[in-house]
Enzyme design. Structure first.
Site, PDB file in Angstrom:
ATOM      1  N   ASP A 226      -7.206 -16.628  33.389  1.00 24.85           N
ATOM      2  CA  ASP A 226      -6.280 -16.788  32.239  1.00 24.85           C
ATOM      3  C   ASP A 226      -6.935 -17.095  30.883  1.00 24.85           C
ATOM      4  O   ASP A 226      -6.460 -17.113  29.546  1.00 24.85           O
ATOM      5  CB  ASP A 226      -5.220 -17.965  32.333  1.00 24.85           C
ATOM      6  CG  ASP A 226      -4.356 -17.662  33.313  1.00 24.85           C
ATOM      7  OD1 ASP A 226      -4.133 -16.330  33.788  1.00 24.85           O
ATOM      8  OD2 ASP A 226      -3.671 -18.457  33.973  1.00 24.85           O
TER       9      ASP A 226
ATOM     10  N   LYS B  78       0.805 -20.617  27.738  1.00 23.19           N
ATOM     11  CA  LYS B  78       1.337 -19.201  28.345  1.00 23.19           C
ATOM     12  C   LYS B  78       2.392 -19.467  29.066  1.00 23.19           C
ATOM     13  O   LYS B  78       2.448 -20.229  29.624  1.00 23.19           O
ATOM     14  CB  LYS B  78       0.083 -18.332  28.454  1.00 23.19           C
ATOM     15  CG  LYS B  78      -0.579 -18.868  29.943  1.00 23.19           C
ATOM     16  CD  LYS B  78       0.529 -18.274  31.209  1.00 23.19           C
ATOM     17  CE  LYS B  78      -0.379 -18.724  32.274  1.00 23.19           C
ATOM     18  NZ  LYS B  78       0.628 -18.360  33.654  1.00 23.19           N
TER      19      LYS B  78
END
Length: 312
Positions: free
Chosen positions: A146, A10
């Site tokens: 996350d 990401k």
């Protein structure tokens, strides 16, 4: 049984960081996007070895960049233990081994460890599940801020400590250069420096939201923001030089990814991205420079962590 799962890296198109909360986390407003760098995790059962108590994980190995723990502190190992503990029937299970093939920079602000955990949750779910998406997301949030996004993928707004997720519309495909450094940055150290600077968090994402709707890389590039960039530059001043070099080489702009030190540059097209990557490598200050696109996948099945193969 042998199960292999994949999870994307990401980057943060926006990262607004508020003050530290009573629980020690910081209040965040972020926009995540997956890019097509990835790790794979392979879970393999040892059917002849049944585990009565303790962790079913007997061994974890890693190929790729150094610096990834191969013991019970690894998020992938912890993901197995956490999901196994959620079983309704606590019957003995066979031991398992885990192997992680790293393609995501280590300690680089791109959620490599979280991606491994997300891929492992998918693998365990395929092995002894199904647990259901709600349970998977609960466990993911327990493992790290996350991990829920890595489980779901795509382009999403994250709030709270990043685990409260909402899909964002995105019409574009973006060309990135990912500049990787030999030495990582400690996420706690970056947040500590942020607190020392007393930087006020930027929680405005309207400009970025509109840019993503337009699907124009110039608009998206103009709206990129990371509150932690100042702290990362303070701890690693050479990052500022490399950021400037990438823009001079042809990128529209660049930004620190997450807590750094990895830098991501947005470019007009794949050819420009290749040129920027080659220039950064030639400059000698980066360990590697990868080209990538984002979001990594538009398929609901593959945009986040997902199963690649299952062998009986």
């Amino acid at each position: 049984m042998k199960i292999t799962a994949k999870a994307w890296a990401k980057t943060n198109l926006h990262l607004g960081v508020g003050e530290a909360r009573p629980d020690g986390f910081h209040e965040l407003l972020t926009v995540f996007q997956t890019i097509d760098l990835f790790d794979t995790v392979t879970l393999e059962t040892i059917d002849e070895e049944i585990v009565e108590t303790g962790s079913v994980v007997k061994r974890l190995s890693v190929t790729g960049p150094r610096g990834v723990p191969e013991d019970a502190t690894n998020l992938a190992w912890r993901a197995v233990d956490a999901l196994v503990a959620r079983r309704a029937e606590q019957t003995p299970l066979p031991a398992v081994t885990l192997h992680i093939d790293k393609g995501i920079p280590v300690a680089g602000g791109m959620a490599g460890g979280s991606a491994d955990a997300a891929a492992t949750l998918r693998a365990v779910d395929a092995w002894i599940g199904p647990f259901g998406q709600e349970t998977l997301l609960e466990v993911a949030a327990e493992l790290g801020s996350d991990v829920p996004f890595c489980l779901l993928g795509g382009t999403m707004r994250g709030s709270g400590r990043g685990e409260q997720l909402v899909d964002m519309l995105n019409r574009g495909k973006y060309h990135w250069v990912v500049a990787v450094f030999a030495k990582g940055l400690s996420t706690p150290a970056v947040f500590k420096k942020h607190d020392e600077i007393h930087w006020h968090g930027n929680f405005e994402i309207e400009e970025l939201s509109e840019a993503l709707l337009q699907g124009d890389y110039l608009s998206v590039g103009s709206a990129l923001h990371n509150d932690l960039q100042i702290s990362a530059f303070s701890l690693r001043p050479e990052l500022r030089t490399v950021l400037t070099d990438g823009i001079k080489a042809g990128a529209f702009t660049g930004i620190v990814s997450g807590s750094g030190p990895t830098l991501v540059f947005i470019c007009e097209n794949a050819a420009d991205a290749r040129d920027v990557a080659e220039s950064l490598i030639d400059g000698g200050q980066v360990l590697a420079a990868h080209t990538a696109t984002g979001p990594a996948s538009r398929s609901a099945r593959t945009r986040g962590a997902h199963i690649l193969s299952i062998e009986d």
